[in-house]
Write an enzyme that holds these catalytic residues in place. Structure first.
Site, PDB file in Angstrom:
ATOM      1  N   LYS A 249       0.772  -1.427   0.257  1.00 33.52           N
ATOM      2  CA  LYS A 249       0.005   0.367  -0.281  1.00 33.52           C
ATOM      3  C   LYS A 249       1.511   1.404  -0.009  1.00 33.52           C
ATOM      4  O   LYS A 249       1.504   1.655   1.007  1.00 33.52           O
ATOM      5  CB  LYS A 249      -0.941  -0.248   1.092  1.00 33.52           C
TER       6      LYS A 249
ATOM      7  N   GLU B 184       9.553  16.644  14.500  1.00 28.75           N
ATOM      8  CA  GLU B 184      10.237  16.981  13.187  1.00 28.75           C
ATOM      9  C   GLU B 184       9.403  17.628  12.418  1.00 28.75           C
ATOM     10  O   GLU B 184       8.715  17.697  12.499  1.00 28.75           O
ATOM     11  CB  GLU B 184      10.129  14.797  12.710  1.00 28.75           C
TER      12      GLU B 184
ATOM     13  N   GLU C 217       9.285   2.356  10.713  1.00 29.00           N
ATOM     14  CA  GLU C 217      10.332   3.025  10.865  1.00 29.00           C
ATOM     15  C   GLU C 217      10.357   4.390  10.798  1.00 29.00           C
ATOM     16  O   GLU C 217       9.163   4.664   9.599  1.00 29.00           O
ATOM     17  CB  GLU C 217      11.382   2.358   9.562  1.00 29.00           C
TER      18      GLU C 217
ATOM     19  N   CYS D 179      13.558  11.042   6.497  1.00 29.31           N
ATOM     20  CA  CYS D 179      13.954  10.062   8.166  1.00 29.31           C
ATOM     21  C   CYS D 179      15.646  10.679   8.628  1.00 29.31           C
ATOM     22  O   CYS D 179      15.279  11.234   9.338  1.00 29.31           O
ATOM     23  CB  CYS D 179      13.532   8.982   7.641  1.00 29.31           C
TER      24      CYS D 179
HETATM   25  C1  UN1 Z   1      14.357   7.767   4.459  1.00 32.59           C
HETATM   26  O1  UN1 Z   1      14.993   8.863   4.730  1.00 32.59           O
HETATM   27  O2  UN1 Z   1      13.171   7.365   5.018  1.00 32.59           O
HETATM   28  O3  UN1 Z   1      20.389   7.113   4.145  1.00 32.59           O
HETATM   29  C2  UN1 Z   1      15.346   6.737   3.949  1.00 32.59           C
HETATM   30  C3  UN1 Z   1      19.671   8.280   3.634  1.00 32.59           C
HETATM   31  C4  UN1 Z   1      18.929   7.247   2.713  1.00 32.59           C
HETATM   32  C5  UN1 Z   1      17.855   6.425   2.884  1.00 32.59           C
HETATM   33  C6  UN1 Z   1      16.545   7.447   3.525  1.00 32.59           C
HETATM   34  N1  UN1 Z   1      19.205   5.631   1.527  1.00 32.59           N
HETATM   35  O4  UN1 Z   1      19.597   8.783   3.553  1.00 32.59           O
END
Ligand code: UN1
Length: 503
Positions: A174, A383, A249, A283
């Site tokens: 999804k 965040e 995550e 993230c």
């Molecule tokens: C994310 O931001 O959810 O390490 C993943 C990094 C990328 C992956 C980020 N290889 O910034």
């Protein structure tokens, strides 16, 4: 006329049971790229039942052969790399070099995890009884649900799907409603490599309807979710009710610590990339700069100077350094945070405004923003997921670590120093799933585990060889070839004596 997509099941696109659709837009221009079905509970049910059929076939395919197919999928994605990268830029809004990097990450992961088909290690271990053999083996969990975000619309599905498929699971994906077209093209490319029908399924639509129906479905044996912390909590709660394993995550508030002995030239490049790459929508984005007072003024001066030279615009155009943010709602949320930062007595060092009119009139653009603030403010602890960097002044290494750890998240972290002792101390002391030394917080490589501590996540790690743990169950196997009943714990001492005195 844009193309209209239904639900992907049994190896092909089929009509949704509902009649409602949503558009996916280019965040730089507002152009409609495609229309997708608002998946219903019935669609989810159909997809899960297709995944059930797919699972029965796929789990019988020897894992090394599953690996061959995934390797073929990697080659197929590589063949379409430019097309897919342009789609990532068009639908998600990251600049083209980053779009290419993301697609490369998916190729790398599929190649890597294909090899795992010849490992999928269990253990063998001695038995306490003679003529008995002990081992553990890995078995696939079953059909699994994957819910993926818009910021890495190809590579995050690739991490989850690659690990699930090599493990022998079938999947129902999804994808985020902002980037279903990237997901659609990605699954087509994987599917075309020879994955049997029913192994890969995809339902689009809202988290509230399609996502919830997926987690609640009795046919789904594990859930993997990447997204925001509030939704993550809901997913976890639903999973807990069904007693299935949930991998989460979630967010980050990733710090870069700059010590007084750092090489400021590389700090500048690193912070620019970490904070404003992907418009800060990672993230792992650098959202806090924890800056030693001895280098504070010099670095801030040079940083502001560089930020003001960044070219903001349509991410597919040459020379553009930063694209838009994903949608109107995100833009408003980020601007609200900038206001909060100002009200908390933060000082805007550069940026602070949205970009309107002219080339910006049809997209969601925000100036790259740096705000000087104090530790503990909302802007420096929550965040934001946008191009906003909070700067905090510190006087010592210990203070830097305390500030770095003083948030609810713990995904990525970084320290710039030439002092090897401090670097190793930071590795030990930073509460994070990832620590970089003399590099920014973004850009993890796929063959090491990816994930975080505290509110960033739970349920293990993605990527790396441990990625399979999310999708496999361990079975312990005891094989007794003594031709008698031997009772562990009860007969052990007697059997030892028998053995010692038998000759
Ligand atoms: C994310 O931001 O959810 O390490 C993943 C990094 C990328 C992956 C980020 N290889 O910034």
């Amino acid at each position: 006329m844009v193309r209209e997509y239904g639900i992907f099941l049994n190896g092909e696109w089929t009509d949704s049971s509902g009649n409602e659709f949503f558009d996916t837009l280019n965040p730089a221009t507002g152009e409609v790229l495609a229309r997708f079905a608002k998946g219903t509970e019935r669609d989810v049910d159909n997809a899960v039942s297709s995944a059930g059929k797919g699972f029965r076939i796929w789990k019988e395919v020897p894992a090394p052969m599953r690996g061959e197919i995934l390797f073929e999928a990697a080659l197929n994605i590589a063949k379409h790399k430019e097309e897919l990268s342009r789609l990532v830029s068009a639908e998600m809004g990251k600049i083209l070099s980053e779009g290419r990097g993301e697609v490369q990450e998916a190729i790398d992961f599929f190649k890597y995890i294909a090899g795992e088909g010849r490992r999928l290690f269990g253990e063998t271990t001695p038995s306490e009884l003679p003529d008995k053999f002990n081992m553990s083996i890995r078995l696939p969990k079953g059909p699994v649900g994957l819910i993926t975000p818009w910021n890495f619309p190809v590579s995050i599905p690739s991490w989850k799907m690659g690990a699930a498929l090599i493990s022998g699971c079938s999947v129902v994906l999804k994808p985020a409603t902002d980037t279903p077209l990237c997901a659609a093209r990605f699954i087509e490319l994987v599917n075309d490599a020879g994955v049997p029908p029913g192994v890969i399924n995809m339902v689009t639509g809202s988290g509230a309807e399609a996502g919830t129906a997926l987690i609640r479905h009795q046919g789904i044996r594990a859930m993997s979710f990447t997204g925001g912390v509030n939704t993550g909590r809901e997913v976890y709660t639903e999973g807990a009710r069904r007693l299935i394993q949930v991998h989460l995550e979630l967010g980050g508030k990733n710090p870069v610590i700059v010590m007084d002995d750092a090489n400021l030239d590389i700090v500048l490049d690193g912070v620019l990339f970490g904070a404003f790459g992907t418009s800060g929508q990672r993230c792992t984005a650098t959202s806090r700069l924890i800056l030693h007072k001895a280098v504070y003024d010099e670095l801030m001066g040079r940083l502001v100077d560089r930020v003001e030279k960044l070219k903001i615009g349509n991410p597919v155009e040459d020379g553009v350094d930063m694209g838009p943010v994903i949608n109107v709602k995100a833009k408003k949320g980020i601007m609200d945070y900038i206001d909060i930062g100002k009200k908390e007595n933060g000082k805007i060092a550069t940026g602070g405004n949205s970009l309107e009119g002219g080339i910006y009139s049809r997209g969601n653009y925000i100036q790259p923003t740096i705000i000087e603030t104090a530790h503990g403010t909302r802007i420096s602890t929550e965040e934001i997921f946008g191009p906003v960097l909070s700067v905090i002044r510190i006087s010592s290494f210990d203070e830097a670590v305390e500030v770095a750890n003083g948030v609810q998240y713990g995904l990525s972290s970084s320290i710039y120093t030439r002092n090897v002792n401090l670097a190793f101390r930071a590795i030990q002391q930073l509460d994070a799933g990832i620590t970089y030394v003399n590099a920014p917080t973004i850009g993890a490589e796929i063959h090491l585990p990816f994930g975080g501590v505290k509110s960033t996540g739970t349920g293990g790690r993605e990527a790396g060889s441990v990625a399979i743990e999310e999708f496999t169950e361990l079975k312990s196997v005891f094989i007794d070839y003594s031709d008698m009943l031997q009772k562990a714990q009860i007969d052990t001492e007697r059997r030892l004596k028998d053995k010692l005195h038998s000759k």
